[in-house]
Design a protein around this motif. Structure first.
Motif, mmCIF file in Angstrom:
data_model
loop_
_atom_site.group_PDB
_atom_site.id
_atom_site.type_symbol
_atom_site.label_atom_id
_atom_site.label_comp_id
_atom_site.label_asym_id
_atom_site.label_seq_id
_atom_site.Cartn_x
_atom_site.Cartn_y
_atom_site.Cartn_z
ATOM 1 N N TYR A 5 2.506 10.285 -11.029
ATOM 2 C CA TYR A 5 2.239 9.938 -12.429
ATOM 3 C C TYR A 5 3.392 10.354 -13.339
ATOM 4 O O TYR A 5 3.837 9.581 -14.199
ATOM 5 C CB TYR A 5 0.948 10.617 -12.882
ATOM 6 C CG TYR A 5 0.643 10.413 -14.353
ATOM 7 C CD1 TYR A 5 0.037 9.250 -14.799
ATOM 8 C CD2 TYR A 5 0.965 11.391 -15.286
ATOM 9 C CE1 TYR A 5 -0.241 9.053 -16.138
ATOM 10 C CE2 TYR A 5 0.694 11.206 -16.634
ATOM 11 C CZ TYR A 5 0.088 10.043 -17.058
ATOM 12 O OH TYR A 5 -0.178 9.853 -18.384
ATOM 13 N N LEU B 56 1.149 -0.958 -7.916
ATOM 14 C CA LEU B 56 0.784 0.440 -7.719
ATOM 15 C C LEU B 56 1.252 1.239 -8.933
ATOM 16 O O LEU B 56 2.369 1.060 -9.408
ATOM 17 C CB LEU B 56 1.438 0.990 -6.451
ATOM 18 C CG LEU B 56 0.993 0.374 -5.121
ATOM 19 C CD1 LEU B 56 1.947 0.793 -4.010
ATOM 20 C CD2 LEU B 56 -0.421 0.789 -4.776
ATOM 21 N N THR C 169 -1.883 7.314 -6.179
ATOM 22 C CA THR C 169 -1.698 6.068 -6.935
ATOM 23 C C THR C 169 -2.970 5.234 -6.891
ATOM 24 O O THR C 169 -3.815 5.394 -6.014
ATOM 25 C CB THR C 169 -0.543 5.231 -6.366
ATOM 26 O OG1 THR C 169 -0.843 4.883 -5.007
ATOM 27 C CG2 THR C 169 0.764 5.993 -6.424
ATOM 28 N N ASP C 170 -3.083 4.338 -7.857
ATOM 29 C CA ASP C 170 -4.122 3.312 -7.892
ATOM 30 C C ASP C 170 -3.446 1.951 -7.909
ATOM 31 O O ASP C 170 -2.257 1.844 -8.211
ATOM 32 C CB ASP C 170 -5.017 3.465 -9.120
ATOM 33 C CG ASP C 170 -6.077 4.533 -8.926
ATOM 34 O OD1 ASP C 170 -6.410 4.820 -7.764
ATOM 35 O OD2 ASP C 170 -6.571 5.084 -9.934
ATOM 36 N N THR C 171 -4.227 0.920 -7.593
ATOM 37 C CA THR C 171 -3.708 -0.449 -7.595
ATOM 38 C C THR C 171 -4.318 -1.229 -8.743
ATOM 39 O O THR C 171 -5.542 -1.247 -8.906
ATOM 40 C CB THR C 171 -4.027 -1.159 -6.266
ATOM 41 O OG1 THR C 171 -3.478 -0.404 -5.186
ATOM 42 C CG2 THR C 171 -3.433 -2.557 -6.248
ATOM 43 N N ASN C 172 -3.476 -1.858 -9.550
ATOM 44 C CA ASN C 172 -3.949 -2.722 -10.622
ATOM 45 C C ASN C 172 -4.612 -3.956 -10.010
ATOM 46 O O ASN C 172 -3.983 -4.706 -9.269
ATOM 47 C CB ASN C 172 -2.779 -3.131 -11.522
ATOM 48 C CG ASN C 172 -3.227 -3.866 -12.766
ATOM 49 O OD1 ASN C 172 -3.943 -4.861 -12.699
ATOM 50 N ND2 ASN C 172 -2.784 -3.386 -13.909
ATOM 51 N N GLN C 173 -5.895 -4.151 -10.313
ATOM 52 C CA GLN C 173 -6.641 -5.237 -9.693
ATOM 53 C C GLN C 173 -6.133 -6.619 -10.092
ATOM 54 O O GLN C 173 -6.284 -7.581 -9.344
ATOM 55 C CB GLN C 173 -8.132 -5.112 -10.043
ATOM 56 C CG GLN C 173 -8.780 -3.833 -9.552
ATOM 57 C CD GLN C 173 -8.713 -3.696 -8.041
ATOM 58 O OE1 GLN C 173 -8.833 -4.690 -7.298
ATOM 59 N NE2 GLN C 173 -8.523 -2.484 -7.563
ATOM 60 N N THR D 239 -1.264 8.075 -10.713
ATOM 61 C CA THR D 239 -2.443 8.559 -11.428
ATOM 62 C C THR D 239 -2.438 10.068 -11.597
ATOM 63 O O THR D 239 -3.071 10.588 -12.504
ATOM 64 C CB THR D 239 -3.728 8.113 -10.698
ATOM 65 O OG1 THR D 239 -3.691 6.696 -10.499
ATOM 66 C CG2 THR D 239 -4.975 8.460 -11.489
ATOM 67 N N SER E 130 0.840 -1.193 0.000
ATOM 68 C CA SER E 130 0.000 0.000 0.000
ATOM 69 C C SER E 130 0.875 1.243 0.000
ATOM 70 O O SER E 130 1.992 1.236 0.529
ATOM 71 C CB SER E 130 -0.931 0.019 1.224
ATOM 72 O OG SER E 130 -1.835 -1.062 1.192
#
Length: 644
Positions: A244, A236, A227-231, A239, A211
């Motif tokens: 980014y 990470l 940031t976002d997390t690739n499912q 964004t 995280s």
């Protein structure tokens, strides 16, 4: 010779007669008649048998074939079958061997990812703004949890997970389409995850994850982004903001290990593993100073709440190096959990506003260098003037005065600027706006950065050159305005603004960012004359009971700005304002530029010195003390502002 007991050929058997022979007479007549009947019947039977003997019935006779033929046919069949097997073997091992080898490898090989932990982002003074920590996803397997034990398990998890027991019980009972996996909570700290495992609860387990955390909360969030997390992969990725813009550097590259396993998924002993090592992530060090950033954010927050403004932005910049020491805004957002993409706008680089009077230095610079004017050129200044059929007026009603060019700039006279700009052509005016940074991005490389608004002369209307002279009809960002004044403070040399101080390479060695580009945009003499004039502004404001440009012991060069904008929500009236205050200190040896902009304050006081001035005073004073910049005595040069 006939065999013993055999009847000779042609001999007559007893009770038969040869054809044509007469019947023999018996002893008596009666006997002769009876015997005659029997002989007649016997004769008919013999005739019938003779006919049958001449025409025997047809019967199929099975004859056994030749053994040699049967053996040959069998051998041919065996050879044909063996040739099919041989052809298939040739196909498998001679032609398609590589394909089947790959299929076999795919069945027994598994790829174990080796994640590259995302790099950290720190300030220039070492404060961690963003970092990656190992966390856990705590999940339940409802099939392994007896219904009677579920309430007790939910109660035991409530404390560590900081969740109501009823909510945990609901998740376990209403597990949805996958009865074997129910995620109870993600982002659980590793220590908490270990504590939960130690409880040894049936059907409760966890999987490791990573995280992104921001130890200082919303500090510099607009600059950091999120940031976002690739499912699918759990990686990470940045964004917005620096996360980014420098994602490839911060993310590194994941590695992987190929392991051969058996049918039960266990590694096969003595097999060779193929390891593709990861590319380590790099850490970023920003030019931001944490204390200055925090103070600027707090000052913005207080001003927005006091004036009910739409937003506030502050940029602190070192004019000699181009380094941005703070880039603050309010409202801010939580980078760990942004509410929406719209709330994450980086206002200092993305929002465009009319600079108003702070852009008057562009007109004066063009007039001094290309219009044949000097700081002492004198103009007659009424409170309003009509040029080419349009009226222009100053912010306040005043009697007609005679200002020098220095006085026009120091007193921020629109009427004076309309007259000064007539000494330069529209193309020259446009050229100076362009080379001083308007209409192009600053070079920070941040996502969403706007180049501002600057139309070429071919698209100007009749009054554009006059409105541009006092900073209306053009759009700029807060960073662009700070860069403009930094160029003046740096003797006319513009240093490209920068936000990245350096980074660590794959060996862990710190690498300083390349020196930013330096471009001369004004003559050194012009820059000095502008600095002398701008040092008069704080004294002019003091006369108007606005002492925000005065800091004891320091000489300050400053300029205020107030832009009047049309508000479409209020019928298009010119009742929305942009209030600015930009200052340089110490003026004798410039080391800091502080640019403050407050957009749409909803108070009766909306002028730049009234709304943005107090914020400038607070932030500049704090920055001078924090950076231990010694005072220069606070003396200002003597510059004549009026003429007889």
């Amino acid at each position: 010779m006939p065999a013993p007991g055999a009847q000779p050929t042609g001999a007559q058997r007893p009770g038969t007669r040869r054809p044509g022979a007469a019947p023999s007479a018996g002893p008596g007549q009666g006997q002769g008649q009876g015997q005659g009947k029997r002989r007649g019947s016997a004769a008919r039977s013999r005739r019938a048998a003779g006919r049958r003997d001449r025409f025997p019935p047809f019967r199929r006779v099975l004859r056994r074939g030749s053994p040699a033929r049967r053996l040959n046919v069998t051998l041919i069949c065996i050879i044909f079958a063996l040739s099919l097997f041989a052809g298939r073997l040739v196909q498998l091992q001679g032609l398609d061997w590589s394909t089947y080898r790959q299929l076999a490898e795919q069945q027994r090989l598994i790829k174990i990812p080796i994640p590259a932990v995302r790099g950290a982002i720190t300030t220039s003074d070492g404060k961690v703004l963003a970092m990656t920590v190992q966390t856990d996803v705590v999940f339940a397997d409802p099939a392994l949890i007896a219904a009677a034990k579920r309430p007790a398990i939910a109660a035991a998890l409530a404390g560590p997970l900081a969740m109501p027991p009823a909510r945990i019980l609901q998740l376990i009972n209403e597990h949805g389409p996958s009865p074997d996996y129910v995620a109870l909570k993600a982002g659980v700290p590793a220590a908490t995850g270990s504590r939960i495992i130690s409880l040894d609860l049936p059907g409760i387990n966890e999987t490791p994850s990573y995280s992104r955390v921001y130890p200082n909360g919303d500090l510099a969030a607009n600059l950091l982004g999120f940031t976002d997390t690739n499912q699918k992969t759990g990686e990470l990725h940045g964004t917005a903001g620096v996360e980014y813009a420098d994602n490839s550097l911060l993310a590194g590259k994941d590695g992987e290990e190929d392991v051969e396993t058996g049918s039960q998924g266990q590694p096969i002993p003595l097999t060779q593993d193929d390891v593709h090592p990861q590319v380590p992530a790099e850490n970023l060090r920003l030019t931001i100073q944490s204390d200055l950033q925090w103070e600027a954010q707090q000052a913005c927050k207080a001003r927005v709440r006091l004036t009910h403004a739409a937003n506030c932005s502050i940029v602190i910049m070192d004019p000699k190096t181009g380094k941005i020491l703070a880039m603050a805004q309010w409202p801010e957002f939580n980078p760990a959990a942004p509410k929406s993409v719209a709330s994450t706008t980086d206002i200092p680089v993305a929002d465009v506003f009319e600079p108003g009077s702070t852009a008057k230095v562009v007109t004066v610079a063009a007039a001094l260098e290309r219009g044949g004017q000097t700081p002492m050129s004198v103009y007659r200044i009424p409170d309003q003037i009509k040029v080419d059929g349009a009226w222009y007026h100053d912010a306040e009603i005043h009697p007609t005065v005679h200002y020098t060019v220095a006085g026009i700039l120091a007193n921020s006279s629109n009427v004076g600027m309309v007259q000064v700009v007539q000494h330069v052509s529209p193309s020259i005016q446009y050229q100076y706006y362009k080379k001083l940074g308007f209409g192009s991005v600053t070079g920070l490389g941040l996502p969403g950065e706007s180049p501002g608004l600057l139309q070429p002369p071919s698209q100007w209307s009749a009054d554009t050159r006059y409105t541009l002279s006092f900073g209306q009809g053009v759009g700029a960002t807060a960073v662009q305005m700070a860069s403009l004044y930094a160029a003046i403070a740096n003797g006319g040399v513009r240093v490209q603004p920068s936000i990245i101080a350096g980074h660590t390479n794959s060996d862990g060695k710190y690498v300083t960012s390349p020196r930013p580009r330096r471009t001369r945009v004004l003559r050194a003499k012009t820059a000095r004359e502008l600095m002398r004039i701008l040092q008069q502004v704080p004294m002019v404001d003091v006369a108007g009971s606005e002492p925000w440009g005065v800091i004891a012991g320091y000489s300050i060069a400053a300029k205020t700005g107030t832009a009047q904008l049309a508000d479409p929500q209020r019928g298009g009236c010119l009742c929305e304002y942009g209030s600015s205050y930009i200052g340089i200190a110490p003026a004798t040896d410039p080391q800091l530029v502080v640019a403050v902009h407050v957009q749409d304050p909803k108070t009766s006081d909306y002028f730049g010195d009234e709304v943005a001035g107090p914020v400038f005073n607070q932030v500049m004073k704090f920055a001078l003390q924090t950076m231990k910049i010694p005072p220069d005595g606070g003396k200002r040069p003597k510059v004549r502002l009026t003429a007889p």
